[in-house]
Design an enzyme around this catalytic site. Structure first.
Site, mmCIF file in Angstrom:
data_model
loop_
_atom_site.group_PDB
_atom_site.id
_atom_site.type_symbol
_atom_site.label_atom_id
_atom_site.label_comp_id
_atom_site.label_asym_id
_atom_site.label_seq_id
_atom_site.Cartn_x
_atom_site.Cartn_y
_atom_site.Cartn_z
ATOM 1 N N LYS A 66 0.559 -55.654 66.817
ATOM 2 C CA LYS A 66 -0.318 -56.471 65.974
ATOM 3 C C LYS A 66 0.349 -57.793 65.706
ATOM 4 C CE LYS A 66 -3.998 -57.011 63.416
ATOM 5 N NZ LYS A 66 -4.171 -58.292 64.155
ATOM 6 N N LYS A 90 7.373 -57.005 59.603
ATOM 7 C CA LYS A 90 6.344 -57.262 58.590
ATOM 8 C C LYS A 90 5.377 -56.089 58.422
ATOM 9 C CE LYS A 90 4.704 -61.376 59.017
ATOM 10 N NZ LYS A 90 3.913 -62.528 59.493
ATOM 11 N N LYS A 102 3.066 -60.742 69.319
ATOM 12 C CA LYS A 102 2.678 -62.130 69.046
ATOM 13 C C LYS A 102 2.374 -62.809 70.361
ATOM 14 C CE LYS A 102 2.624 -65.076 65.483
ATOM 15 N NZ LYS A 102 2.617 -64.756 64.046
ATOM 16 N N THR A 186 -3.668 -64.555 53.308
ATOM 17 C CA THR A 186 -2.232 -64.857 53.365
ATOM 18 C C THR A 186 -1.803 -65.522 52.059
ATOM 19 O OG1 THR A 186 -2.472 -65.125 55.748
ATOM 20 C CG2 THR A 186 -0.413 -65.907 54.773
ATOM 21 N N ASN A 217 -4.180 -73.306 56.623
ATOM 22 C CA ASN A 217 -4.922 -72.268 55.913
ATOM 23 C C ASN A 217 -4.126 -71.674 54.752
ATOM 24 O OD1 ASN A 217 -6.481 -69.988 55.260
ATOM 25 N ND2 ASN A 217 -5.641 -68.809 56.950
ATOM 26 N N SER A 345 -5.990 -58.040 57.902
ATOM 27 C CA SER A 345 -6.346 -57.780 59.305
ATOM 28 C C SER A 345 -6.504 -56.275 59.531
ATOM 29 C CB SER A 345 -5.257 -58.301 60.243
ATOM 30 O OG SER A 345 -5.438 -59.669 60.508
HETATM 31 N N1 GLU Z 1 -0.473 -64.671 62.118
HETATM 32 C C1 GLU Z 1 -0.360 -63.913 60.912
HETATM 33 C C2 GLU Z 1 1.085 -63.515 60.659
HETATM 34 O O1 GLU Z 1 1.989 -64.169 61.123
HETATM 35 C C3 GLU Z 1 -1.334 -62.745 60.864
HETATM 36 C C4 GLU Z 1 -1.185 -61.717 61.930
HETATM 37 C C5 GLU Z 1 -2.314 -60.686 61.959
HETATM 38 O O2 GLU Z 1 -3.190 -60.719 61.125
HETATM 39 O O3 GLU Z 1 -2.258 -59.860 62.867
HETATM 40 O O4 GLU Z 1 1.360 -62.614 59.930
#
Ligand code: GLU
Length: 409
Positions: A66, A90, A102, A186, A217, A345
């Site tokens: 994810k 995370k 990622k 976030t 954002n 998410s």
């Molecule tokens: N890009 C965001 C992060 O760095 C969200 C990632 C997601 O929702 O999968 O945490």
């Protein structure tokens, strides 16, 4: 400065402090899969241009990979590897059933027209389609990627599969299966985490001013929330530079003008400052919300804030971390602070899978206890092991990852 070597140093520090199993450590130092693609994009002048993209799948011991997709001119493999590793940590801190991944494309999307951006997203999606899926790897927005881009990805992936699969990606528009609250999650999550540190550090609106670096954002939302809760937000910045007003900026107005013009517009009271100056301002709470490696050792020794709230991924280098710790500055770490995004998410993915649509109130009612649990677990471990908040967050995550990784062998 390599984001990835910084990430590995963070891992090693925590692994040493907790005596992490050596196999788990070795597993977490290596990605499970690296995907690198070159794909053609049809440009408005009719030409075909090649772009380079990545999807790094770091670890899936706790669930499907994810993590977001970044469109940025400086995006490279080193950065995507670091971000993918941080997603693994995370998701484990947030205690959601996902691993870490990622992706990114090396491109400045501001130089593309809307049709070109759509072509790029669709072509990139076709390139990575064999390695993504709702139970395999679930992308999401990140720097410069929007709900509209996620919709294009979902649509293109549906064509590839021959049937719709909205849960292949999160952060979609509401009309296409996105979750209420994902856009502000976030920032909202970061504010819940801030609340846990506020109590601990005594950071009230009367005594603590706020400076926010990065006005995308997440940066806009966290600035709005601080302002809404009575804090003076004395400075904000975007990639072009920043605004500073000792008496506090009118944040709703700054956001309105940014949305209208695409820039930070100076009012009569505010003065212009650089991004670097912003980080060194006298303020109580410093909120890096842009990119990696902005708080270097040199900057750290001039940071005056009591709390650094890391909304960005990887804003503080390991050398800076050591200096901040010595100075008595608390760093609330990225892997905790910005985990509200991926947590919502997860809620979006769940809604898609069971065919439900929850109200924003319902979404935040689920998000808040999850963020509170994560924050208190981190704060507790920091006290128990006498380590920094970042090491504590890693220890919380590594304990969970260790259990899951051992089951895979
Ligand atoms: N890009 C965001 C992060 O760095 C969200 C990632 C997601 O929702 O999968 O945490």
């Amino acid at each position: 400065m390599s984001a990835f070597s910084n990430a590995m140093r963070q891992l090693d520090l925590a692994a040493t402090a907790m005596h992490l199993d050596s196999f788990t450590l070795e597993r977490l130092r290596r990605p499970e899969r690296l995907v690198e693609v070159d794909f053609p994009v049809k440009m408005d002048d009719g030409s075909l241009k090649f772009f380079h993209g990545y999807r790094v799948q770091w670890n899936s011991a706790r669930g499907p990979y994810k993590g977001g997709l970044r469109f940025h001119a400086q995006t490279d493999l080193d950065e995507v590897k670091a971000l993918s590793f941080w997603m693994t940590i995370k998701c484990a801190v947030a205690n959601i059933p996902f691993g870490g991944g990622k992706g990114g494309v090396t491109v400045n999307p501001k130089e593309l027209s809307k049709p070109e951006l759509e072509n790029l997203t669709r072509s990139f999606t076709r390139s990575i389609a064999p390695v993504i899926g709702q139970d395999l790897d679930v992308p999401a927005p990140d720097v410069n990627t929007t709900p509209q881009i996620m919709d294009w990805l979902a649509d293109e992936f549906g064509k590839y599969k021959g049937q719709p699969e909205p849960a292949v990606v999160t952060g979609k528009t509401i009309e296409h299966g996105g979750s209420e609250g994902r856009g502000t999650a976030t920032g909202q999550g970061a504010f819940y985490v801030f609340d846990a540190y506020r109590a601990k550090l005594g950071l009230d609106p009367e005594s603590s001013t706020v400076a926010v670096q990065g006005f995308g954002n997440a940066g806009q939302e966290i600035a709005r929330l601080f302002h809404h809760h009575g804090y003076k937000v004395i400075a904000v910045s975007d990639s072009q530079g920043g605004l500073h007003d000792e008496n506090g900026l009118d944040i709703p107005e700054v956001i309105r003008l940014k949305k209208e013009t695409g820039h930070l517009v100076r009012s009569a009271e505010a003065r212009e400052i650089s991004n670097d100056e912003l980080l060194r301002l006298a303020c109580g709470i410093l909120v890096p919300s842009a990119l990696e490696n902005v708080i270097t050792a040199e900057v750290a020794s001039e940071v005056k804030a009591k709390l650094v709230l890391e909304v960005a991924n990887g804003p503080t280098t390991p050398e800076a971390d050591m200096i901040l710790a010595k100075q008595g500055t608390t760093v609330a770490p990225d892997v905790l602070v910005n985990s509200g995004g991926v947590t919502v998410s997860y809620l979006e993915w769940q809604q898609n899978k069971i065919g439900e649509h929850w109200s924003e109130t319902e979404v935040f009612q689920r998000l808040k206890p999850m963020m509170d649990d994560a924050s208190s677990a981190v704060i507790r471990v920091a006290e128990e092991f006498a380590v920094t908040q970042r090491e504590a967050a890693f220890i919380v995550a590594l304990k969970r990852l260790d259990q899951a990784i051992r089951k895979t062998i």
